[in-house]
Design a protein around this motif. Sequence first.
Motif, mmCIF file in Angstrom:
data_model
loop_
_atom_site.group_PDB
_atom_site.id
_atom_site.type_symbol
_atom_site.label_atom_id
_atom_site.label_comp_id
_atom_site.label_asym_id
_atom_site.label_seq_id
_atom_site.Cartn_x
_atom_site.Cartn_y
_atom_site.Cartn_z
ATOM 1 N N VAL A 177 0.857 -1.186 0.000
ATOM 2 C CA VAL A 177 0.000 0.000 0.000
ATOM 3 C C VAL A 177 0.894 1.237 0.000
ATOM 4 O O VAL A 177 1.784 1.363 0.831
ATOM 5 N N LEU A 178 0.684 2.105 -0.963
ATOM 6 C CA LEU A 178 1.535 3.291 -1.110
ATOM 7 C C LEU A 178 0.700 4.567 -1.047
ATOM 8 O O LEU A 178 -0.514 4.534 -1.223
ATOM 9 N N VAL A 179 1.383 5.688 -0.800
ATOM 10 C CA VAL A 179 0.727 6.996 -0.815
ATOM 11 C C VAL A 179 1.369 7.845 -1.907
ATOM 12 O O VAL A 179 2.588 7.942 -1.969
ATOM 13 N N ASN A 180 0.556 8.436 -2.750
ATOM 14 C CA ASN A 180 1.074 9.365 -3.746
ATOM 15 C C ASN A 180 1.029 10.769 -3.145
ATOM 16 O O ASN A 180 -0.041 11.357 -2.992
ATOM 17 N N ASP A 181 2.229 11.284 -2.815
ATOM 18 C CA ASP A 181 2.218 12.579 -2.116
ATOM 19 C C ASP A 181 1.986 13.742 -3.077
ATOM 20 O O ASP A 181 1.928 14.894 -2.663
ATOM 21 N N LYS A 182 1.843 13.437 -4.350
ATOM 22 C CA LYS A 182 1.514 14.512 -5.297
ATOM 23 C C LYS A 182 0.002 14.772 -5.318
ATOM 24 O O LYS A 182 -0.437 15.848 -5.705
ATOM 25 N N THR A 183 -0.780 13.770 -4.965
ATOM 26 C CA THR A 183 -2.233 13.974 -5.021
ATOM 27 C C THR A 183 -2.910 13.923 -3.657
ATOM 28 O O THR A 183 -4.071 14.295 -3.544
ATOM 29 N N CYS A 184 -2.191 13.483 -2.627
ATOM 30 C CA CYS A 184 -2.784 13.451 -1.274
ATOM 31 C C CYS A 184 -3.170 14.872 -0.875
ATOM 32 O O CYS A 184 -2.390 15.803 -1.014
ATOM 33 N N HIS A 210 3.034 13.886 7.427
ATOM 34 C CA HIS A 210 4.408 14.373 7.362
ATOM 35 C C HIS A 210 4.418 15.889 7.538
ATOM 36 O O HIS A 210 3.749 16.603 6.799
ATOM 37 N N PRO A 211 5.175 16.385 8.536
ATOM 38 C CA PRO A 211 5.079 17.815 8.846
ATOM 39 C C PRO A 211 5.640 18.712 7.744
ATOM 40 O O PRO A 211 5.358 19.911 7.736
ATOM 41 N N GLU A 212 6.446 18.154 6.842
ATOM 42 C CA GLU A 212 6.984 19.008 5.776
ATOM 43 C C GLU A 212 6.139 18.932 4.504
ATOM 44 O O GLU A 212 5.844 19.949 3.884
ATOM 45 N N THR A 213 5.743 17.727 4.117
ATOM 46 C CA THR A 213 4.959 17.621 2.874
ATOM 47 C C THR A 213 3.469 17.830 3.128
ATOM 48 O O THR A 213 2.707 18.020 2.188
ATOM 49 N N HIS A 214 3.042 17.773 4.387
ATOM 50 C CA HIS A 214 1.615 17.888 4.746
ATOM 51 C C HIS A 214 0.764 16.825 4.058
ATOM 52 O O HIS A 214 -0.386 17.071 3.703
ATOM 53 N N THR A 215 1.388 15.676 3.815
ATOM 54 C CA THR A 215 0.635 14.563 3.242
ATOM 55 C C THR A 215 0.813 13.351 4.149
ATOM 56 O O THR A 215 1.734 13.308 4.963
ATOM 57 N N ALA A 216 -0.084 12.372 3.985
ATOM 58 C CA ALA A 216 0.002 11.169 4.804
ATOM 59 C C ALA A 216 1.251 10.382 4.417
ATOM 60 O O ALA A 216 1.654 10.359 3.261
ATOM 61 N N ASP A 217 1.848 9.755 5.422
ATOM 62 C CA ASP A 217 3.063 8.999 5.163
ATOM 63 C C ASP A 217 3.050 7.736 6.016
ATOM 64 O O ASP A 217 2.441 7.709 7.089
ATOM 65 N N LYS A 218 3.715 6.705 5.514
ATOM 66 C CA LYS A 218 3.773 5.441 6.260
ATOM 67 C C LYS A 218 4.778 4.520 5.608
ATOM 68 O O LYS A 218 5.306 4.832 4.540
ATOM 69 N N CYS A 219 4.998 3.363 6.236
ATOM 70 C CA CYS A 219 5.928 2.363 5.729
ATOM 71 C C CYS A 219 5.498 1.883 4.347
ATOM 72 O O CYS A 219 4.318 1.665 4.091
#
Lengths: 247, 407
Positions: free
Chosen positions: A145-152, A170-179
Amino acid sequence: MDRRSFLRKLLSSLALSGGVLGGFLRILPARALETAEPAKTLWGFGVSVDKCIGCARCVVACKTENSVPKEPFFYRTWVERYMIPKTGEAEVTNIHTGLAPDAEVPSKPIFRSFFVPKLCNQCAHPPCVQVCPVGATFSTDDGVVLVNDKTCIGCRYCIQACPYGARYLHPETHTADKCTFCYHRLNRDLLPACVEVCPTQARVIGDMNSAASPMTRFKRMNKIFVLKPNLNTEPKVLYANIDGEVR
Amino acid sequence: MTPAMIEKLRELLPQVTGYIYPNEIEVHWGLLIVVYPYITGIVAGAFILASLVKVFNVKEVQPLYRLALLTALAFLLVAPLSLVSHLGHPFRAYEIFLTPQTSSAMAMFGFVYAWYLMVVLLVEIWFDYRKDMIVWSQQETGLMRHIHRVLSLFSKDVSEEALRFDNKALKVITIVGIPSAFLLHGYVGFIFGSIKANPWWSSVLMPIVFLFSAIVSGIALVILLYMVIYPMMGGKIDMKCVDKGMSFLFYAVIVDFSLEFVDFIHRIYQSEEEIKILGELVMNKIFFSLVIVQVLMGMLFPLAILSAIKIFRQFRESEELRKLLYFVSLILIQGGIFATRWNVVIGGQMFSKSFRGLTTYKMEFGGIEGLLYGLGLLALPLVILAILLKILPAWKEFAQAPRGTEA
């Protein structure tokens, strides 16, 4: 029809048919590949609770590899320490990595103690994927399961939906992040950072569809349990010799 | 931004009790997400009140009809603001419309919202005001005349037949509108109720509880606004209307209370894995907002007042006393419903999903997640309502006054 218009028509029809043919060719090999592929890879992860010594090298390696903020509020993987007293409630703390004070050993007698590494469970039925309003978090064909930080959009619904606390914003990208099982490394035939550095091989990764992979061996040699099975998320992180206290 | 945020999280560390997963220290949905269901609840509730007049022919509450519609519109316009403001990437909000994930309850918000705004509310208001806008624009001069002409979409037909059609259309829209209002707020409840990871939220009753608390808050707010605005404009409060409205409110509060009570009993009786941590949550973290504000002051106390009015003759005879008591109960009920939203949203994030510990929520004062901004969001619909009432007067008796010289 003069020569000029003939040539123009010829060129444009060639271009058109070339485009159509090109489109077909783009589709065809992909189809062919799909059918030619043998069994698809399905990544799974094994954790041997008995082997973990709580050194937290995995945590440090993960933070370094994946640019996870160093502060003790953001983790893609972490290690829990369980201390079971003779009577009463189990005491649980996190193994910290120098940035937060470590928990003190309690004064009351400890009956037994063990460590449990945690990470994203890469569920087969991931609640996070189900609730993401824009499809920014998704399952890959090989089970990660991945997160696309360009569209989150940073709505944090997935964080609420994850039963394992595996996600953070993620405090810098303001998008969800995980393993991600270090997906970028897996695709280069490298091991995930945490697996690579684990001194006791408490963490293994492998293709669960393969007849001979570390995961297949792990599944054959151990009694297996997954976290919160009642939620029907079907985790692909399997635990060996885990204690009933662990949630 | 980041160092301040880290500092804030560090301050929370000593407040954590028991064990929580390390990523759980931050309460992700703060005040803005409390405001959001509160506001949409008012929209749904106000619309249900309006539909009492059109569909169920409750003639007494006719004076509340237009006010209810305009209140619903004013609050509906602000609802998405709180959602968009809290996003990590507010400028990507449009992605919800462009690439919605059909399995996501949240993705459906855009469509439910658009449906409700465009198909139900605006159309109903337009049909209801069409004739008046035409008449007004003929009597007025200056800016107001143009505003009314544009808003009436330049329609001019005030024949018997056209008016009959207006009425018929209104009826149809209201009938479509009732399930839509249920959908709007039931769906907000579903956003929380469908999260199986969170036992405080995960309940089939959640959409229904949300719906009835919405009806309570909507009716209460419209009556409150009527009792404040109408005398301010020089009118005399129609006590028959208020009595009837309060009567509906009384029953709505009873249903709401019973539903929440059933949920409570059910949880305690089933006593599942999470019951211990939820007990700690209620007793240590949200005791004041849940037991005192929501249940005692927001439900039981107003119920007692309203019952007393129904039972004792002295209250029925004195209008002034009744007005005062109504006013107090309405304010208490509003506070109670806001506390309900708070307890669901914030309460649901204060315990760890490991069921071993509690974190805490510290509201900021300034900033986008802060108290000031939250209060601003709550005040904004009232400003919009004031403007709407200027353009579309809710009561004919004031609208007919000569207004040719203004603006």
